[in-house]
Design a protein around this motif. Structure first.
Motif, PDB file in Angstrom:
ATOM      1  N   THR A  20      12.148  -0.969  11.807  1.00 49.12           N
ATOM      2  CA  THR A  20      10.967  -0.177  12.123  1.00 49.12           C
ATOM      3  C   THR A  20      10.567  -0.379  13.578  1.00 49.12           C
ATOM      4  O   THR A  20      10.827  -1.437  14.158  1.00 49.12           O
ATOM      5  CB  THR A  20       9.787  -0.565  11.212  1.00 49.12           C
ATOM      6  N   TYR A  49       2.691  -2.424   8.087  1.00 50.23           N
ATOM      7  CA  TYR A  49       3.452  -2.430   6.842  1.00 50.23           C
ATOM      8  C   TYR A  49       3.004  -3.568   5.920  1.00 50.23           C
ATOM      9  O   TYR A  49       2.590  -4.635   6.380  1.00 50.23           O
ATOM     10  CB  TYR A  49       4.944  -2.581   7.122  1.00 50.23           C
ATOM     11  N   SER A  70       4.776  -0.199   1.829  1.00 45.95           N
ATOM     12  CA  SER A  70       3.953   0.920   2.286  1.00 45.95           C
ATOM     13  C   SER A  70       3.498   0.696   3.716  1.00 45.95           C
ATOM     14  O   SER A  70       3.480  -0.435   4.218  1.00 45.95           O
ATOM     15  CB  SER A  70       2.737   1.095   1.369  1.00 45.95           C
ATOM     16  N   GLU A  87       0.076   6.354   5.638  1.00 50.93           N
ATOM     17  CA  GLU A  87       1.157   7.235   5.218  1.00 50.93           C
ATOM     18  C   GLU A  87       0.898   7.767   3.811  1.00 50.93           C
ATOM     19  O   GLU A  87       0.308   7.085   2.970  1.00 50.93           O
ATOM     20  CB  GLU A  87       2.485   6.480   5.229  1.00 50.93           C
ATOM     21  N   SER A 105       3.317   8.402   1.801  1.00 52.41           N
ATOM     22  CA  SER A 105       4.519   8.061   1.044  1.00 52.41           C
ATOM     23  C   SER A 105       4.697   6.547   1.048  1.00 52.41           C
ATOM     24  O   SER A 105       4.030   5.834   1.786  1.00 52.41           O
ATOM     25  CB  SER A 105       5.748   8.747   1.654  1.00 52.41           C
ATOM     26  N   TRP A 115       7.899   3.297  -0.135  1.00 56.73           N
ATOM     27  CA  TRP A 115       9.298   3.038  -0.459  1.00 56.73           C
ATOM     28  C   TRP A 115       9.359   2.104  -1.666  1.00 56.73           C
ATOM     29  O   TRP A 115       8.671   1.085  -1.718  1.00 56.73           O
ATOM     30  CB  TRP A 115      10.019   2.385   0.720  1.00 56.73           C
ATOM     31  N   TRP A 136      16.163   1.291  -0.473  1.00 59.04           N
ATOM     32  CA  TRP A 136      14.767   1.721  -0.521  1.00 59.04           C
ATOM     33  C   TRP A 136      14.718   3.224  -0.748  1.00 59.04           C
ATOM     34  O   TRP A 136      15.305   3.985   0.018  1.00 59.04           O
ATOM     35  CB  TRP A 136      14.050   1.401   0.792  1.00 59.04           C
ATOM     36  N   ASN A 137      14.029   3.650  -1.783  1.00 59.41           N
ATOM     37  CA  ASN A 137      13.876   5.071  -2.069  1.00 59.41           C
ATOM     38  C   ASN A 137      12.474   5.523  -1.671  1.00 59.41           C
ATOM     39  O   ASN A 137      11.482   4.973  -2.150  1.00 59.41           O
ATOM     40  CB  ASN A 137      14.098   5.329  -3.559  1.00 59.41           C
ATOM     41  N   LYS A 138      12.416   6.506  -0.781  1.00 56.92           N
ATOM     42  CA  LYS A 138      11.128   6.991  -0.302  1.00 56.92           C
ATOM     43  C   LYS A 138      10.516   7.935  -1.327  1.00 56.92           C
ATOM     44  O   LYS A 138      11.182   8.830  -1.844  1.00 56.92           O
ATOM     45  CB  LYS A 138      11.284   7.706   1.035  1.00 56.92           C
ATOM     46  N   ASP A 195       6.703  10.089  -2.483  1.00 51.60           N
ATOM     47  CA  ASP A 195       5.373  10.555  -2.087  1.00 51.60           C
ATOM     48  C   ASP A 195       4.314   9.957  -2.998  1.00 51.60           C
ATOM     49  O   ASP A 195       4.522   9.829  -4.209  1.00 51.60           O
ATOM     50  CB  ASP A 195       5.300  12.081  -2.159  1.00 51.60           C
TER      51      ASP A 195
END
Length: 251
Positions: free
Chosen positions: A105, A113, A166, A170, A172, A174, A183-185, A187
Motif C-alpha cells: 500500500t 488501515y 479495511s 472506503e 469496500s 478485503w 485477499w478478496n475485495k 463492497d
C-alpha cells in the motif's frame, strides 16, 4: 522463546528510529488510558522495535486472570500460553500475509488501515472467542509500523478466522481466504434507513413488538426488514447484524 519471532515479520523490522520519529509518540499513553476507562474493550500496544507490549489496559477480557503488568511482561509469550496451537498458527499466518498487503500500500495511506480477526483465548476449561483489531499508531519514515494499537472485544461469530482488512473512508473491504492467501475485495453493504432504525432499536433492547410500535409499522413488517437485513449482511441474527454495523461504522 524462538517461536515469538514468528510474530515479527522481517518486512516490518524497525532497527533504528530518528529523534523526529521518537518525538511523534509524545505522551499518547495517557489518551489510551482515558479511552480504556470508557470502554469494556481491552486495549494493548505493540512496540515492533522492542518486540514487546508497551501498554496493556486493565479491562479483564484479554487478561486471562493476570494483571496488566504480568501480561506486559509476558508479551507474545502470552499467546503461546493462552491460544490453541491451531489458532496460533492462524495468527502467525495472518501476520505474514497482513504485512505483505501492508507493504504493497502507498506509504501515505498506511495509517488508515486496520485488520480484524477472531480467535479463542483458553484459560483452563474456559474458552472465549474474541475479536481482535489492530491498527498502526506510529509509522517510521520508511513506512514500517513502529507501534500498533490492538483492541479486543467479544466476537459475535461462531468460530475463529473471519479476517477482514479495511481502510478508513472506503466503501469496500478485503476478506482473506486463508487457505489460498488471497485477499478478496468486497463492497460494504448499504442499509436503508428502516434497516438502520431496526438495528438501533434492537441495540436499545426492544422486542420485535416494541420496535413495531416505535416505528408505527406491523410486526410482520419489522420481521421483513430483519430478513432483508440478515440477507444483505450475510448474518444469522440481530446480534451478528449489530456487530457488523458497528465494525463497519454504518451507524
Amino acid at each position: 522463546m524462538d517461536e515469538i519471532h514468528k510474530f515479527f515479520s522481517g518486512k516490518n523490522t524497525v532497527d533504528y528510529l530518528s529523534e523526529e520519529e521518537h518525538a511523534q509518540s509524545g505522551n499518547y499513553l495517557e489518551t489510551l488510558r482515558a479511552v480504556s476507562r470508557l470502554s469494556y474493550m481491552s486495549m494493548y500496544v505493540i512496540d515492533y522495535q522492542r518486540r514487546e507490549f508497551e501498554y496493556v489496559s486493565d479491562n479483564p477480557l484479554f487478561l486471562c486472570n493476570h494483571t496488566p503488568s504480568e501480561v506486559m511482561a509476558m508479551g507474545y509469550a502470552f499467546y503461546f500460553k493462552y491460544v490453541s496451537k491451531e489458532d496460533l498458527e492462524m495468527l502467525i499466518r495472518i501476520n505474514e500475509i497482513g504485512f505483505e498487503f501492508f507493504n504493497r500500500t502507498p506509504l501515505q495511506d498506511r495509517k488508515n488501515y486496520s485488520i480484524s480477526y477472531d480467535f479463542n483465548l483458553q484459560t483452563g476449561k474456559d474458552k472465549i472467542l474474541i475479536n481482535h483489531k489492530l491498527t498502526p499508531i506510529f509509522i517510521t519514515s520508511e513506512g514500517k509500523i513502529w507501534k500498533a494499537l490492538c483492541v479486543v472485544s467479544l466476537s459475535s461469530n461462531a468460530s475463529s478466522g473471519n479476517i477482514l482488512l479495511s481502510k478508513t473512508g472506503e466503501d469496500s473491504f478485503w476478506e482473506l481466504d486463508l487457505a489460498d492467501g488471497v485477499w478478496n475485495k468486497m463492497d460494504k453493504s448499504r442499509l436503508t434507513e428502516r434497516e438502520l432504525q431496526t438495528v438501533r432499536l434492537h441495540a436499545q433492547g426492544l422486542t420485535i413488538g416494541q420496535i413495531a410500535d416505535r416505528m408505527c409499522i406491523a410486526v410482520d413488517t419489522v420481521k421483513f426488514h430483519r430478513r432483508k437485513l440478515f440477507d444483505k449482511l450475510h448474518v444469522k441474527n440481530m446480534g451478528e447484524a449489530l456487530a457488523y454495523v458497528k465494525n463497519n461504522k454504518l451507524l
